[in-house]
Every structure is written in C-alpha cells, then in structure tokens.
Scaffold this motif. Sequence first.
Motif, PDB file in Angstrom:
ATOM      1  N   SER A   2       0.829  -1.212   0.000  1.00 55.74           N
ATOM      2  CA  SER A   2       0.000   0.000   0.000  1.00 55.74           C
ATOM      3  C   SER A   2       0.858   1.254   0.000  1.00 55.74           C
ATOM      4  CB  SER A   2      -0.952  -0.002   1.200  1.00 55.74           C
ATOM      5  OG  SER A   2      -0.254   0.007   2.420  1.00 55.74           O
ATOM      6  N   LEU A   3       2.048   1.186   0.607  1.00 54.15           N
ATOM      7  CA  LEU A   3       2.965   2.324   0.560  1.00 54.15           C
ATOM      8  C   LEU A   3       3.422   2.576  -0.874  1.00 54.15           C
ATOM      9  CD1 LEU A   3       4.738   4.462   1.961  1.00 54.15           C
ATOM     10  CD2 LEU A   3       6.432   2.651   2.382  1.00 54.15           C
ATOM     11  N   ALA A   4       3.794   1.510  -1.578  1.00 57.99           N
ATOM     12  CA  ALA A   4       4.219   1.652  -2.974  1.00 57.99           C
ATOM     13  C   ALA A   4       3.072   2.189  -3.837  1.00 57.99           C
ATOM     14  CB  ALA A   4       4.695   0.303  -3.511  1.00 57.99           C
ATOM     15  N   TYR A   5       1.864   1.701  -3.581  1.00 59.72           N
ATOM     16  CA  TYR A   5       0.697   2.157  -4.346  1.00 59.72           C
ATOM     17  C   TYR A   5       0.431   3.637  -4.073  1.00 59.72           C
ATOM     18  CZ  TYR A   5      -4.085   2.378  -6.123  1.00 59.72           C
ATOM     19  OH  TYR A   5      -5.221   2.729  -6.802  1.00 59.72           O
ATOM     20  N   ALA A   6       0.488   4.041  -2.815  1.00 63.36           N
ATOM     21  CA  ALA A   6       0.200   5.430  -2.454  1.00 63.36           C
ATOM     22  C   ALA A   6       1.207   6.397  -3.062  1.00 63.36           C
ATOM     23  CB  ALA A   6       0.184   5.580  -0.932  1.00 63.36           C
ATOM     24  N   ARG A   7       2.418   5.940  -3.261  1.00 65.84           N
ATOM     25  CA  ARG A   7       3.453   6.816  -3.827  1.00 65.84           C
ATOM     26  C   ARG A   7       3.286   7.038  -5.326  1.00 65.84           C
ATOM     27  NH1 ARG A   7       8.515   4.199  -0.355  1.00 65.84           N
ATOM     28  NH2 ARG A   7       8.559   5.821   1.289  1.00 65.84           N
ATOM     29  N   GLN A   8       2.606   6.107  -5.997  1.00 65.51           N
ATOM     30  CA  GLN A   8       2.498   6.239  -7.454  1.00 65.51           C
ATOM     31  C   GLN A   8       1.080   6.526  -7.948  1.00 65.51           C
ATOM     32  OE1 GLN A   8       0.965   3.812  -9.727  1.00 65.51           O
ATOM     33  NE2 GLN A   8       0.093   2.740  -7.953  1.00 65.51           N
ATOM     34  N   ARG A   9       0.086   6.448  -7.062  1.00 65.64           N
ATOM     35  CA  ARG A   9      -1.295   6.653  -7.477  1.00 65.64           C
ATOM     36  C   ARG A   9      -1.692   8.133  -7.377  1.00 65.64           C
ATOM     37  NH1 ARG A   9      -5.988   5.647 -10.251  1.00 65.64           N
ATOM     38  NH2 ARG A   9      -7.822   6.128  -8.968  1.00 65.64           N
ATOM     39  N   PRO A  10      -1.881   8.842  -8.531  1.00 71.16           N
ATOM     40  CA  PRO A  10      -2.313  10.238  -8.461  1.00 71.16           C
ATOM     41  C   PRO A  10      -3.822  10.334  -8.268  1.00 71.16           C
ATOM     42  CG  PRO A  10      -1.924   9.621 -10.740  1.00 71.16           C
ATOM     43  CD  PRO A  10      -1.608   8.409  -9.901  1.00 71.16           C
ATOM     44  N   GLN A  11      -4.223  11.161  -7.343  1.00 71.39           N
ATOM     45  CA  GLN A  11      -5.660  11.379  -7.138  1.00 71.39           C
ATOM     46  C   GLN A  11      -5.863  12.571  -6.211  1.00 71.39           C
ATOM     47  OE1 GLN A  11      -8.238   7.910  -6.523  1.00 71.39           O
ATOM     48  NE2 GLN A  11      -9.263   9.019  -4.892  1.00 71.39           N
ATOM     49  N   GLY A  12      -6.690  13.512  -6.628  1.00 73.53           N
ATOM     50  CA  GLY A  12      -7.021  14.658  -5.795  1.00 73.53           C
ATOM     51  C   GLY A  12      -5.923  15.707  -5.760  1.00 73.53           C
ATOM     52  N   ARG A  13      -6.221  16.755  -5.016  1.00 72.11           N
ATOM     53  CA  ARG A  13      -5.301  17.890  -4.913  1.00 72.11           C
ATOM     54  C   ARG A  13      -5.214  18.337  -3.463  1.00 72.11           C
ATOM     55  NH1 ARG A  13      -8.084  17.512  -9.378  1.00 72.11           N
ATOM     56  NH2 ARG A  13      -7.003  17.790 -11.374  1.00 72.11           N
ATOM     57  N   PRO A  14      -4.147  19.008  -3.094  1.00 77.09           N
ATOM     58  CA  PRO A  14      -3.988  19.422  -1.695  1.00 77.09           C
ATOM     59  C   PRO A  14      -5.075  20.403  -1.266  1.00 77.09           C
ATOM     60  CG  PRO A  14      -1.925  19.631  -2.912  1.00 77.09           C
ATOM     61  CD  PRO A  14      -2.983  19.382  -3.921  1.00 77.09           C
ATOM     62  N   ILE A  15      -5.411  20.345   0.014  1.00 76.57           N
ATOM     63  CA  ILE A  15      -6.329  21.324   0.590  1.00 76.57           C
ATOM     64  C   ILE A  15      -5.501  22.529   1.012  1.00 76.57           C
ATOM     65  CG2 ILE A  15      -7.963  21.779   2.455  1.00 76.57           C
ATOM     66  CD1 ILE A  15      -8.549  18.787   2.527  1.00 76.57           C
ATOM     67  N   THR A  16      -5.754  23.657   0.379  1.00 74.24           N
ATOM     68  CA  THR A  16      -5.012  24.878   0.696  1.00 74.24           C
ATOM     69  C   THR A  16      -5.967  25.903   1.284  1.00 74.24           C
ATOM     70  OG1 THR A  16      -5.378  25.787  -1.508  1.00 74.24           O
ATOM     71  CG2 THR A  16      -3.418  24.427  -1.200  1.00 74.24           C
ATOM     72  N   GLU A  17      -5.426  27.036   1.647  1.00 79.79           N
ATOM     73  CA  GLU A  17      -6.236  28.088   2.277  1.00 79.79           C
ATOM     74  C   GLU A  17      -7.361  28.542   1.354  1.00 79.79           C
ATOM     75  OE1 GLU A  17      -5.648  32.502   4.289  1.00 79.79           O
ATOM     76  OE2 GLU A  17      -3.906  31.221   3.907  1.00 79.79           O
ATOM     77  N   GLY A  18      -7.088  28.549   0.077  1.00 80.00           N
ATOM     78  CA  GLY A  18      -8.101  28.980  -0.885  1.00 80.00           C
ATOM     79  C   GLY A  18      -8.952  27.852  -1.426  1.00 80.00           C
ATOM     80  N   GLY A  19      -8.786  26.659  -0.891  1.00 83.65           N
ATOM     81  CA  GLY A  19      -9.518  25.508  -1.391  1.00 83.65           C
ATOM     82  C   GLY A  19      -8.727  24.780  -2.448  1.00 83.65           C
TER      83      GLY A  19
END
Length: 610
Positions: free
Chosen positions: A329-346
Amino acid sequence: MRALVDFLLRDWLHADTLTERPRFADHSLETFAQVLDTCERIAREKYAPFNRLVDTEEPRFDGEKVILPQATHDAVKAYAASGMLSAAQDYEHGGMQLPYTVEAAANAFFAKASVSIGTGMLTTGNANLLMKHGTELQKTVFALNEFSGRWSGTMCLSEPQAGSSLSDVATKAVPDGDDFEAEPFGARYRLTGNKMWISAGEHELNENIIHLVLAKIPGPDGKLVPGTRGISLFIVPKKLVDAQGRLTGERNDVALAGLNHKCGWRGTTNTLLNFGEGRFPVRGGPGAIGYLVGRAGEGLRCMFHMMNEARIGVGMAATMLGMAGYEASLAYARQRPQGRPITEGGKDAAEPQVPIIEHADVKRMLLAQKAYCEGALALELYCARLVDESHTGTPEAAAEASLLLEVLTPIAKSWPSEWCLEANSLAIQVHGGYGYTRDFPVEQYWRDNRLNMIHEGTHGIQALDLLGRKVVMQGGAGLKLLATRVGETIQRAGQVQGLAEPANGLAAALQQLGAATKSAWATGVPEEALANATPYLQAFGHVVLAWIWLELGLAAKQAAPATDEQAARNAGLLAAMRYFHVYELPKIGAWLAVVSQREAVCREMQDSWF
C-alpha cells in the motif's frame, strides 16, 4: 524491511553480544548477515513469485494422494537445503547453533514472501519437542530426519467434537499387546479417533509425515478419564519405520478423511485425519500404531513446549502478512495520483493531481500500518531474544527471561494477529476499490491473516490464559517483572529530549493496567474476572507495544545516522512511536473500564435474549 531487521538486531537487541556466549562463539554479525542474505534470496526467488499461484491452485486429493503445485515442492526443498529446519540445533545434530533471535528474523522473510507455502514451522517444533521429551532413539530416528527435511511433522490436538476444549479429547490409545513396553521406540499403543484442522496433515512433499497426537489412555475400568488427566502424547508416523529410520514398506492406519477449503493459507493442506479406522490395517490388530512420548498422562506438558514456539511463529506470520500489505500500500500510495492538496483557498482543479500519499488521511492509514507491523516485528524479535536468554543466559537472567516470556507469549501470538490484520484492512483501504479486487495482492494478505486470530489458541483462549493464569501465577511475579522492565524504560526515556511526554503517558497506562488487574480479581471469583478477559488482553497488548515503541524511540535517538536513508529511518521510527502513543494507547481506557467494573452484561446475557 531488511534495513529495519538489521536495526532491530544490531542497534536495539544487540545480537552481537550473543556471540560472547560459548554456544554462539563461532558466529559474528557477519555470519548472521550471511544467514539473512541466504534466506532473503530464497524467499525472493522460490516463494514470492508463487504466492498467488498457491492461492489459486488449492491442494486437491485425487483419491490416492494430495496434489500441490510444483512450486511448493521446489520451495520446500530449497528451504530444507538451506539448513533452516535445524538452524538452532547442536552441530552434532546437523545444526548451526544459531541464536533463535536470528532464526526468527531469517524466517520472517519467508512469511512475508508466502506464508501459505510455509517454512516447516510445525516440523521444527515437532522435532524440538522430541529433542526435549523423547527417548534417544526417538530423537535419532524421528527428530533428526525431520531436521534434515527428509520427513515432516504435524501437531494433532483438535477434534471435530471438541475444538479447543482439550478436556473433551476422545482419541483413545490402548497398549498394543502384552509386550507393548518392549518396543525400541518406546511403549507401543494402538490409537483410534479423529483429529481436525491438522495443517500439513497429508501431502507428498516429504518421504514421511510424523504426527504428534494427543490421546487418552483408558483407566483400569476401560473408560477414558474425564478432563485433561490421562492425556498422553504419541508419535504416529504415516509410514512405519525401523530402528535405523528405514521405511518398512507398511502404511500406518492414518487416513485422510478430507481437505478443509479455507479462506486463506490455501497453499498449505489442512486436513481431517482418521486414526485407526481400518482403511490401512496394520498387522497385529486394529488401530494406528503410536509410540508414547514422555510419561503417560503428561501429554499436555510435552505438547505445550511445542505450542509456545508455535505461538511465537504465528505472531511472526501475522506480523509479516501485515508488513507485506503495508509495503504494497505504501508503494501504491506513492504512485497513485488522485485529488489535490487542501489549501487556504480551497482546491484548484487546474492544478495537477498529487500522489495520494500527500493526503493526511492516507498518511494516517500508512502510519497505523507502520506502527502495528514494525512494532509487532520488534515484539516478536524481543521474545525470540528472551528464548535465547532463557537457554544461554546466567541462571538468574535465564529465570527472569523464562518468566517474562510466559507473560508475553499470549501477546506475541494475539496482538499481531489482531492489529496486523487491521493493517491489512487499511492496506485494502489505501488501494480503494482496486484493493478489493484480485488485481492487487492486499486482499489475499487479509484472507491469509484472518486465520491467525484462530489457530494455535484463539484470541479468547489467549485472553483467558493471560488474565486467568499468566498475570496471577507465582503471586503476580511475571506481571511485576514486566512492570519493572517497563519502568526502567520509562526512567531512561524521561531523560531524553522528545521522549518525556510518551514516557509519562506510558507510566500512567501501566498504572491503569495494574489497577484494572487488581479490580478484576477483587472478588476472587474467576467467572467475574474472566468475563472481560479479551478487553484486558487488548489493553495489555497496547501497553506492551507502547513500551516496545518507546524502546525503539530510544534506540532511534541513540543511533547516529551515517546516511540520509538512516536519518529517514530514525525519523520514521520516532513518528510511528508518536502515532502509537497519541492515537493508540488512549484506547486502553475503554477496554480497562469494563475490566475494572467487572461488567457483567456479556456474562449475564441469556440465549433467548438474542
């Protein structure tokens, strides 16, 4: 994982100091590393590539023999050739005189690569039992042939009608003729009965299978003695042999009644065996021929020598299945792109997606897995180190190690079985929908691991053993010794920057555990104390793991990193320690509350109310 194993052996457990003892004087950190290298290579080449194969091509019976994939035959042969079956044995018995600490670490690679193929844990345990309790000829013929890999071994306790209740064992052993004590292998008996859930009970991987069977010898009136009194232990070979270890050509009356089709561990046969049903009649009378091990009526005492080893082995298996899922799951999490960071502006949809490891909740799931699995590995190796201390330490150190091991064995078996299973569940969650498919290995790891809460003593049995026997034996001496060891760690950690807070938290948890133990037994009524034994086991295990993590935190603080990788390793260990103390240790409050109150709802619940 290898870097972590090296850290635990070298920087925490100081395995090099074992080489100062006469038994291990021929060894060094270099020879230990060679053993680990060899086992890691065999696991990588002969085990890991076939883990899915043995899951999908289950054992099958063609009416004459059990058929397993060729990969299983090759892996078992490679393992036997490595010498690991007899790794801890004397040189004169073909062993390496390897510390059990190193043996356990080396076997971890096989459990992680394919726990379902197996490493001969039962064979080694079977042979070790005979080396301790068997006659000289039983050792020479049966144990040494098991250590060489020529034969394999099993442990036959459970019965269809009895399950884990050994008091209800009904398999019967009667003396075989008037001269039954003249047999060179020991007193010869005829066994009749059935044994269930026997791992590796029938296969063609070895020339012979040596069953260790619990059975009752009838009293003078011909009746079986109720309870565990009268239970004896017998060697029952699948094929009869002579005093030189040669097959006589005669099959013993041990018959496969059926294969159990399991949720996981599908690469290992699991069987129902019939003893003395007459399918393979042996000359001289009905029943399967068995040879008494030790004294009559002392079968459980002998068998539990094997079971304690097996329980550490089960804990290690659970740990490494959790570790395999964590790494996947660590290897998968490092290579699986999904979503964007939550920032102050959304979130900015115009920005590229990020690997899911950047999300805090995914980090939470990975941290939990890391804390469960790496902490469990440390616990198992610590218990293995206690085994070495009990065998080769000074008389005082050996006595303390044996006592501490008695208390920790239920935790070593049960805690990884529960929490590394939870790690496997989190590994599936990290993969999302993909984790629930067979395209990824994490679902198999979960299925394989689900067995570990059941076999070699269920979770509930371990709980009863801990609260009902281990913490009260010798006036609570084992619990007091553990508290002393934990207290010493707390005192050392309290002087180290960054560790005072978890040290204080552990001190409070230890006090809470001690108070709950006293409250549970305040009335002296076992039924009241033991009704909440499982929550007690969970809390006890979490306190032990919090202690183990504080120990690892100290070791990480003291280990000066020589490389960026080592610096990252140390930082990761400290983060996992912090996670366990902040997220996990507080859970003991709810568990210990019902223990302290001797909450009666589970005990008083009536059948009809369900």
